[in-house]
Design an enzyme around this catalytic site. Structure first.
Site, PDB file in Angstrom:
ATOM      1  CB  CYS A  71       5.147  -6.247  10.875  1.00  0.00           C
ATOM      2  SG  CYS A  71       5.851  -4.935  11.878  1.00  0.00           S
ATOM      3  CB  CYS A  77       5.577   0.940  10.972  1.00  0.00           C
ATOM      4  SG  CYS A  77       6.664   1.076   9.566  1.00  0.00           S
ATOM      5  CB  CYS A  80       3.007  -2.395   5.570  1.00  0.00           C
ATOM      6  SG  CYS A  80       4.596  -3.138   5.242  1.00  0.00           S
ATOM      7  CB  CYS A 420       5.357   4.927  -9.801  1.00  0.00           C
ATOM      8  SG  CYS A 420       5.754   6.659  -9.944  1.00  0.00           S
TER       9      CYS A 420
END
Ligand code: SAH
Length: 555
Positions: A71, A77, A80, A420
């Site tokens: 991308c 952004c 990621c 997580c």
């Protein structure tokens, strides 16, 4: 090292947010967008005593792991953080992160971890894995209507390249196009945060990967779309379209969703499956965003739980009951606990949808519900509440100690920890290891390729030793355990010296005791600082200590 200095540095590690880490004369620098293996030129922006932050100026020689992001907006952004990196290198990084945490913060012996840790479970195709996308709608710098993300602190939107985020479903692009064209045609204004004017705020898109069902939900600052029927007609033509709704959010807030849902087309939900369990997902429901990897994650949890059909199981932090329902098919009874009432409603609905009758769900904090249940049970039945398996899947901050204390009191055979955040997992593993549990298996699962996040499943099981169980009861008050009190460290040392001529340290004795399932005093297990590694007891000394422990009937 000073602000504005320009340095040349080789990147040798990755930080927790995906930034590159390198050292210049022993001074550590954190450099965003640098990849492990790069040699870069960087400008120091902030210099502290032992470390600093630098800006990447120039890549002098690129790392072999640098493959370029798919991308073109990956850097700006921010969704990621490590898309630049080869996927296998990403997986190695994540596995190492889990291992390092368990060893350094969890105190798990390295050798033991090497034995029990399974290889990380990555994706075969690490793109287009997200079943949910949420785009703000607005105008780009040229004033053109678009969907994308906010750049830094500005209010203009950077368009998603080609309206196609490479992590999302391939249908998203067409859906966004239809929506933007409709807005253009009927002069429907996007929402403007500052002035609190305009109508369309966000578009929420979801896809049931196993069913192909699509959901579109427009979050609007109002209750009605002008010529909404035209939009609905166009969207409904897209194969798979199952649910079109409006979400009303008239607040001046950056919370995306409001509470009211208005159905425009089809059903108010879509259906998806994880394994054999079906779930109904509405615009407001929580649902795992990578169902393919979730299935693998939960299958691992189920395998670690090793159920035979007779067990009582608790699933703490159960969300919409995904794990609970997975486990229920193989257990006698499953109790789920979750703090959000709406999620528990969904869990109950999903249990009914799947005709699963052996689950019960409670709303509340796990650290309150379980201790209260335990106390009430003891009062009523005059004995300890029992569980065979306790599963926890907490948010990043991990488990509250009050919960861990109750888990230990309940003495489940197994604790399956789904995490997580490897750091809080390690912290909680340390507590459980100090209270009679040992790590038997662990596996990292990559739920979020191209981000720095990693999930881990860890199986801990109860150590079997009569003394140990006796000790458990008194754990709250006692530091010294009954088993330990049988022979002091000095007595053990003396015995070893007399019988073998070897000198052993308290640390080695503590390590062997731990291996043999005798609870340890906390201080011997603790590395002195986060990074210090403990020396490991050599085999001949271990043998000698074991003989002493046997002599004193401690094992
Ligand atoms: N296993 C779940 C997701 C777990 S995510 C599933 O697959 O659906 C962590 C969950 O813990 C979230 O649903 C969050 O709402 C819940 N939670 C956060 N703090 C909690 C607490 N103190 N007690 C119980 N649940 C909590």
């Amino acid at each position: 090292m000073q602000k504005n200095d320009i340095v040349r540095v080789e990147i040798t590690d990755i930080g927790t947010s995906g930034e590159g880490i390198g050292k210049v004369d022993g001074y550590t620098l954190f450099i965003k967008d640098a990849v492990i293996g790069d040699v870069v030129e960087a400008k120091i922006m902030k210099a502290k005593k032992n470390f600093g932050y630098a800006r990447l100026m120039n890549i002098i020689s690129p790392s072999e792991m640098r493959i370029g992001a798919r991308c073109p907006e990956a850097k700006r952004c921010g969704g990621c953080q490590i898309q630049e990196m080869d996927y296998n290198a990403q997986l190695e990084f994540k596995e190492r992160k889990v291992k390092n945490n368990l060893i350094r913060l969890g105190g798990v012996p390295e050798q033991l971890l090497e034995e029990v840790m399974e290889p990380i479970c990555g994706m075969e195709e690490p793109f287009r894995y997200r079943n949910k996308a949420q785009f703000p709608i607005g105008r780009d710098r040229d004033g053109k209507l678009t969907a994308g993300f906010y750049a830094g602190r500005t209010h203009s939107i950077i368009p998603v390249p080609e309206l196609d985020c490479v992590l999302g479903a391939k249908e998203n692009r067409q859906i966004l196009r239809v929506i933007l064209e409709y807005m253009e045609e009927f002069s429907v204004e996007p929402y403007h945060e500052e002035s609190h004017t305009g109508l369309v705020r966000h578009v929420l898109l979801r896809k049931g990967f196993s069913t192909g069902e699509l959901m579109v939900c427009l979050v609007i600052n109002g209750k009605k779309l002008p010529h909404g029927e035209v939009l609905v007609e166009r969207l409904a033509k897209i194969p798979g379209m199952t649910s079109i709704t409006l979400n009303v959010n008239r607040e001046k807030t950056n919370v995306i969703m409001g509470q009211e849902i208005i159905l425009l087309y089809g059903k108010p939900f879509i259906t998806d499956r994880i394994g054999e369990v079906k779930y109904q997902i509405s615009p407001l429901s929580f649902y795992q965003v990578n169902p393919v990897q979730t299935e693998k994650l939960y299958a691992t949890a189920l395998q670690y739980a090793g159920l035979a059909g007779k067990e009582t199981v608790w699933d703490l932090y159960c969300g919409i009951g995904t794990i609970s329902l997975f486990l229920a098919k193989e257990a006698r009874q499953v109790y789920g606990v979750e703090i959000i009432p709406q999620a528990i409603q969904d869990a109950k609905k999903n249990a009914a949808l799947n005709e699963i009758q052996n689950t019960e769900f409670y709303v509340g904090k796990a650290e309150e519900v379980l201790p209260e249940y335990y106390a009430a049970y003891e009062k009523e039945h005059g004995k300890k509440a029992h569980a065979d398996v306790i599963v926890v899947d907490p948010p990043r901050k991990g488990c509250d100690e009050a919960l861990l204390r109750t888990i230990v009191k309940m003495q489940p055979e197994k604790v399956v920890y789904v995490s997580c955040d490897p750091a809080t997992l390690a912290r909680d593993v340390k507590y459980l290891r100090e209270n009679g549990y040992e790590v038997r298996k662990a596996k990292a699962v990559d739920q979020f390729p191209h981000t720095v996040h990693v999930e881990t499943v860890c199986l801990l099981s109860k150590l079997h030793s009569d003394q140990h169980i006796e000790v458990e009861v008194k754990m709250d008050e006692l530091d010294l355990t009954a088993a330990e009190s049988k022979a002091t460290y000095e007595e053990i040392k003396k015995y070893v010296l007399e019988h073998t001529g070897l000198k052993v340290s308290n640390l080695y004795i503590a390590q062997v005791k731990q291996k043999c399932g005798i609870i340890e005093r906390v201080n011997y297990n603790l590395p002195k600082s986060e990074n210090s590694r403990q020396p490991k007891c050599p085999p001949e000394k271990e043998k000698a200590i074991k003989e002493a422990l046997e002599y004193f009937r401690m094992i």
